[in-house]
Design a protein around this motif. Sequence first.
Motif, PDB file in Angstrom:
ATOM      1  N   GLU A  66      -2.849  -0.717  -0.062  1.00 15.69           N
ATOM      2  CA  GLU A  66      -2.351   0.634  -0.296  1.00 15.69           C
ATOM      3  C   GLU A  66      -1.045   0.890   0.440  1.00 15.69           C
ATOM      4  N   ARG A  71       5.586   5.423  -1.533  1.00 13.05           N
ATOM      5  CA  ARG A  71       5.150   6.813  -1.430  1.00 13.05           C
ATOM      6  C   ARG A  71       5.293   7.540  -2.766  1.00 13.05           C
ATOM      7  N   LYS A  74       2.448   6.783  -5.083  1.00 15.25           N
ATOM      8  CA  LYS A  74       1.233   7.497  -4.672  1.00 15.25           C
ATOM      9  C   LYS A  74       1.318   8.962  -5.086  1.00 15.25           C
ATOM     10  N   LYS A  78      -1.185  11.102  -7.562  1.00 19.48           N
ATOM     11  CA  LYS A  78      -1.829  12.381  -7.200  1.00 19.48           C
ATOM     12  C   LYS A  78      -1.524  13.456  -8.237  1.00 19.48           C
TER      13      LYS A  78
END
Length: 169
Positions: A66, A71, A74, A78
């Motif tokens: 991960e 970033r 990710k 989300k």
Amino acid sequence: MKKVFKLGCGGFLALIILVIIIAVFSDGDTSEVDSDTKVETATEPKENAAETKEAVKEEPKEEAKEDNVPREYKSALKKAEMYAETMQMSKAGIYDQLISEYGEGFPKEAAQYAIDNLEHDWKANALEKAKSYAETMAMSDSAIYDQLISEYGEKFTAEEAQYAIDNLE
């Protein structure tokens, strides 16, 4: 060249709902809670001790994997999860929203990562959208189906749309 998006009544309603959701969820708090963190207690049976040690050995590998994800990737994931869960959007619809200059503006690679790593029941989303069209717009089954698969509408697959129509009450 500017792209013009055609929004039907359902698309316009979805856009309004999206703006409201973003306003509600965008409170400026960027802190994250790690839901995968395990808390061990002293009352754990000794027979599970070997399993616990094995799980602890495997966890750093997952975290390392991960940590290698940028970033922005990710963040795209989300955001994709939010669209899937709160707005019942299709996979293609979410991808387009993530990369749109009028939407989220993520790079295509980040959006593709999000789509590839998003686990969701797309047929359930299609059914929820179909119910919404049936109840709020009093649309016929064929009109709902067309809206669900339209490139200017919801962008569900034919299979997802047919599931939705077959399961409308």
